[in-house]
Design an enzyme around this catalytic site. Structure first.
Site, PDB file in Angstrom:
ATOM      1  N   THR A  29       0.813  -1.215   0.000  1.00 33.39           N
ATOM      2  CA  THR A  29       0.000   0.000   0.000  1.00 33.39           C
ATOM      3  C   THR A  29       0.852   1.274   0.000  1.00 33.39           C
ATOM      4  O   THR A  29       2.062   1.235   0.185  1.00 33.39           O
ATOM      5  CB  THR A  29      -0.938   0.006   1.221  1.00 33.39           C
ATOM      6  OG1 THR A  29      -0.173  -0.258   2.407  1.00 33.39           O
ATOM      7  CG2 THR A  29      -2.008  -1.055   1.093  1.00 33.39           C
ATOM      8  N   SER A  85       1.292   8.622   5.195  1.00 34.60           N
ATOM      9  CA  SER A  85       0.736   8.601   3.845  1.00 34.60           C
ATOM     10  C   SER A  85       1.871   8.892   2.881  1.00 34.60           C
ATOM     11  O   SER A  85       2.500   9.950   2.972  1.00 34.60           O
ATOM     12  CB  SER A  85      -0.374   9.638   3.689  1.00 34.60           C
ATOM     13  OG  SER A  85      -0.774   9.713   2.338  1.00 34.60           O
ATOM     14  N   ARG A  86       2.161   7.955   1.991  1.00 34.85           N
ATOM     15  CA  ARG A  86       3.287   8.154   1.075  1.00 34.85           C
ATOM     16  C   ARG A  86       2.941   9.107  -0.060  1.00 34.85           C
ATOM     17  O   ARG A  86       3.791   9.411  -0.883  1.00 34.85           O
ATOM     18  CB  ARG A  86       3.750   6.796   0.533  1.00 34.85           C
ATOM     19  CG  ARG A  86       4.257   5.899   1.654  1.00 34.85           C
ATOM     20  CD  ARG A  86       4.956   4.648   1.162  1.00 34.85           C
ATOM     21  NE  ARG A  86       5.325   3.832   2.302  1.00 34.85           N
ATOM     22  CZ  ARG A  86       4.700   2.731   2.690  1.00 34.85           C
ATOM     23  NH1 ARG A  86       3.661   2.302   2.011  1.00 34.85           N
ATOM     24  NH2 ARG A  86       5.098   2.050   3.734  1.00 34.85           N
ATOM     25  N   VAL A  87       1.693   9.557  -0.102  1.00 34.90           N
ATOM     26  CA  VAL A  87       1.303  10.580  -1.079  1.00 34.90           C
ATOM     27  C   VAL A  87       1.526  11.963  -0.487  1.00 34.90           C
ATOM     28  O   VAL A  87       1.867  12.910  -1.177  1.00 34.90           O
ATOM     29  CB  VAL A  87      -0.165  10.382  -1.495  1.00 34.90           C
ATOM     30  CG1 VAL A  87      -0.653  11.522  -2.364  1.00 34.90           C
ATOM     31  CG2 VAL A  87      -0.319   9.062  -2.228  1.00 34.90           C
TER      32      VAL A  87
END
Length: 516
Positions: free
Chosen positions: A351, A377-379
Site C-alpha cells: 500500500t 501517507s506516502r502521497v
C-alpha cells in the site's frame, strides 16, 4: 354409425418428405469430468484435460466451482455455494468462461453476495453488464499521480495522513479499535459528492454487516453505496472471491471516468480463507501455514486501484482513459499490536501508507485512535488542499513535540515555561482532533479549527472546553463571517483575505466565549 376416416396417401408422403428435408442434426461436444473426492468446499475432478486456470465448472444442481489446481491427472476446484450437494461420482462440465459478476449503477443501494446476487429482499437487480472478477491492473503509462484529495471528514486523517483518489491506504489495528468506524465515516462523508462506495465485508459477523447497512441507510449513504457481504457463515471460497468481486464493481466506474472507493473489511480473514482453501487443495504451506503465493494474492488485488489519465500523453493518444479513479482502503486486524506479523507486513509493503490505530489511545478516549508516529501517507501533501497543507505541518510538529515532552514531564515536576507551554498546546491539539462517530466534518471547517489551534487562540482555553469552543466558533464564523467560509471552501487556500478574516473572527469570539 361409426365415423369413417379417409387418408390421402399423397398428403402423408408430402408431410414426411418435408420433415425429412427440414431435419437438421446438431452435434454438441462437451468435456465432462467426474468428481473423485469432495468435501469442505473443495472437489477433485478427473477427466478435464483441457480445463483452464480459474475456469468455471458446473456441478449437478446448478452449483458452480472454479478450477484452482491444474494437475497431470486431475483438477482441484473450489465450490461456490452449497458444497454438501456435491459428492463423489457426480459429473462436472466445463463452461469455457471465467467467473464474472454484475456491474453498474443498478447495484447502488443494494446488498449483494460475492456472486453479485441480491440478498436484501428488494427484488432482482436489472443489470446487463458483467465483468470478470480478475482483471489486469492499469500499467504505469495509463496512470497519473495521485493528487486529488478524497476527504474522510476526520480531522486527524485529512490533516496528517491524507488519502488521495487512486491511493491504497491501509487501516491497521487490533480488534475493536475503530477501523470499520473510520471507513463508515468516510462513506458518509461522500454524500453529495461524485464517489461511489463499495463496502466489502469478508468474514464479518452477519450482525455487524446488518449494523453497517442500517447506519448507512440512517445517514442517507446507501444511495451511492454497494454492500458486498461474505460473512463468517459463508464457505471459504465465497470469502476468497469477495474482494475481487467488489474490486470488479469499482473498476466499472473507474473505467467509465467516474470515481469509486472500495473498502476491504478485512484482508486478514481473506488470507485465512485462502489458506484454508490452499491447504485443502494440498498446496505446500509456508510461513504461518500460508501458501507461498499469499503476497501475490493481495498485490494483484490492490494494484488495481489507480487514478487514470484524463488526457492522453503526447507520445501515445491511446492512453487517454477518462480520468476515473479507484481508491482502496484495505483493513488488517493485528494481534496484540503486532504489526510485524506476516500478513500485516505484506500489505504494508503493497500500500501507499497506513493509518495505525492504537488500543491504548482508544481506551484513553482518544477517538479516532490514530497513532501519529506510526501512521504515514506516502502521497503526503499532494492529496491535500493548499489550505490544509499549509497548516498540517505545524500541527504534526506540535503533536510530535508534545508526545516527546509528555514522556519527560512524567519524570519531573519542575518544567520551564517554554516546555510547559508546548505541553499545554499539545494537550489542546489532542483534544481538538477527537471526533465523535458518524460526524464527519467538511474540509473548510477542519481547516478553520486547526488554524485556530496552531495559531495559539486555544492556549488560554481549558482543555475540557476545547471541543465546545471549536463547534461554537465554527457556528459563529458561519453566521458572522460567511464570506470567509465561502472563500475558503471555493478557493481551498489561506490567502490574506481568509487569514485576516479568521484572525478577526477568533479575536472577537475569544472575547465572547465563556469556558464555564
Amino acid at each position: 354409425m361409426p365415423e369413417v376416416f379417409s387418408f390421402n396417401s399423397k398428403q402423408i408422403a408430402d408431410v414426411l418428405q418435408r420433415n425429412i428435408r427440414e431435419y437438421k442434426t446438431e452435434v454438441g461436444v462437451e468435456e465432462v469430468g467426474e468428481v473423485i473426492e469432495a468435501g469442505d468446499g473443495i472437489a477433485r475432478v478427473k477427466g478435464l484435460p483441457n480445463c483452464m486456470a480459474e475456469e468455471m465448472l458446473e456441478f449437478p444442481g446448478g452449483v458452480f466451482g472454479v478450477a484452482m489446481n491444474l494437475e497431470r491427472e486431475e483438477v482441484g476446484a473450489m465450490i461456490l455455494g452449497d458444497f454438501t450437494t456435491v459428492s463423489e461420482g457426480n459429473l462436472v462440465k466445463r463452461t469455457g468462461r471465467v467467473l464474472s459478476v454484475p456491474v453498474g449503477e443498478e447495484l447502488c443501494g443494494r446488498v449483494v453476495n460475492a456472486l453479485g446476487q441480491p440478498i436484501d429482499n428488494k427484488g432482482p437487480i436489472n443489470t446487463k453488464q458483467f465483468r470478470p472478477i480478475e482483471g489486469r491492473a492499469p500499467n504505469v503509462i495509463e496512470r497519473q499521480p495521485v493528487k486529488e484529495p478524497l476527504q474522510t471528514g476526520l480531522k486527524a486523517i485529512d490533516s496528517m495522513i491524507p488519502i488521495g483518489r487512486g491511493q491504497r491506504e491501509l487501516i491497521i489495528g487490533d480488534r475493536q479499535t475503530g477501523k470499520t468506524a473510520i471507513c463508515v465515516d468516510t462513506i458518509i462523508n461522500q454524500k453529495g459528492g461524485d464517489v461511489v462506495c463499495i463496502y466489502v465485508a469478508v468474514g464479518q459477523k452477519q450482525s455487524t454487516v446488518v449494523s453497517v447497512v442500517e447506519t448507512l441507510e440512517k445517514y442517507g449513504a446507501m444511495d451511492y453505496t454497494i454492500v458486498l457481504s461474505a460473512t463468517a457463515g459463508d464457505p471459504a471460497p465465497i470469502q476468497f472471491i469477495a474482494p475481487y468481486a467488489g474490486c470488479a464493481m469499482g473498476e466499472h466506474f473507474r473505467d467509465n471516468g467516474k470515481h469509486a472507493l472500495v473498502i476491504y473489511d478485512d484482508l486478514s480473514k481473506h488470507a485465512q480463507a485462502y489458506r484454508q482453501i490452499s491447504l485443502l487443495l494440498r498446496r505446500p504451506p509456508g510461513r504461518e501455514a500460508f501458501p507461498g503465493d499469499i503476497f501475490n494474492l493481495h498485490s494483484r488485488l490492490l494494484e488495481r486501484a489507480a487514478k487514470l489519465h484524463d488526457k492522453a500523453p503526447a507520445f501515445n493518444p491511446v492512453y487517454a482513459k477518462g480520468g476515473g479513479s479507484l481508491t482502496a482502503l484495505p483493513i488488517i486486524e493485528t494481534q496484540e499490536g503486532d504489526y510485524s506479523a506476516y500478513i500485516p507486513t505484506n500489505v504494508i509493503s503493497i500500500t501507499d501508507g497506513q493509518i495505525y490505530l492504537e488500543s491504548d489511545l482508544f481506551y484513553a478516549g482518544i477517538r479516532p485512535a490514530v497513532s501519529v508516529g506510526l501512521s504515514v501517507s506516502r502521497v503526503g501533501g499532494n492529496a491535500q488542499t493548499r489550505a490544509m497543507k499549509k497548516i498540517a505541518g505545524r500541527l504534526r510538529v506540535d503533536l510530535a513535540q508534545y508526545r516527546e515532552l509528555a514522556a519527560f514531564a512524567q519524570l519531573s515536576s519542575d518544567l520551564d515555561k517554554v516546555t510547559k507551554s508546548q505541553i499545554d498546546r499539545g494537550q489542546r491539539m489532542v483534544e481538538l482532533l477527537k471526533q465523535p462517530q458518524y460526524a464527519p466534518m467538511p474540509v473548510e471547517e477542519q481547516t478553520m479549527g486547526i488554524w485556530v489551534a496552531t495559531n495559539g487562540h486555544l492556549d488560554e482555553i481549558p482543555v475540557d472546553a476545547v471541543r465546545r469552543y471549536e463547534s461554537e466558533f465554527i457556528a459563529f464564523i458561519r453566521n458572522k463571517y460567511p464570506r470567509v467560509v465561502k472563500t475558503l471552501r471555493e478557493r481551498k487556500e489561506l490567502n490574506d483575505e481568509v487569514v485576516s478574516g479568521l484572525k478577526k473572527a477568533a479575536d472577537e469570539f475569544n472575547s465572547l466565549f465563556s469556558a464555564k
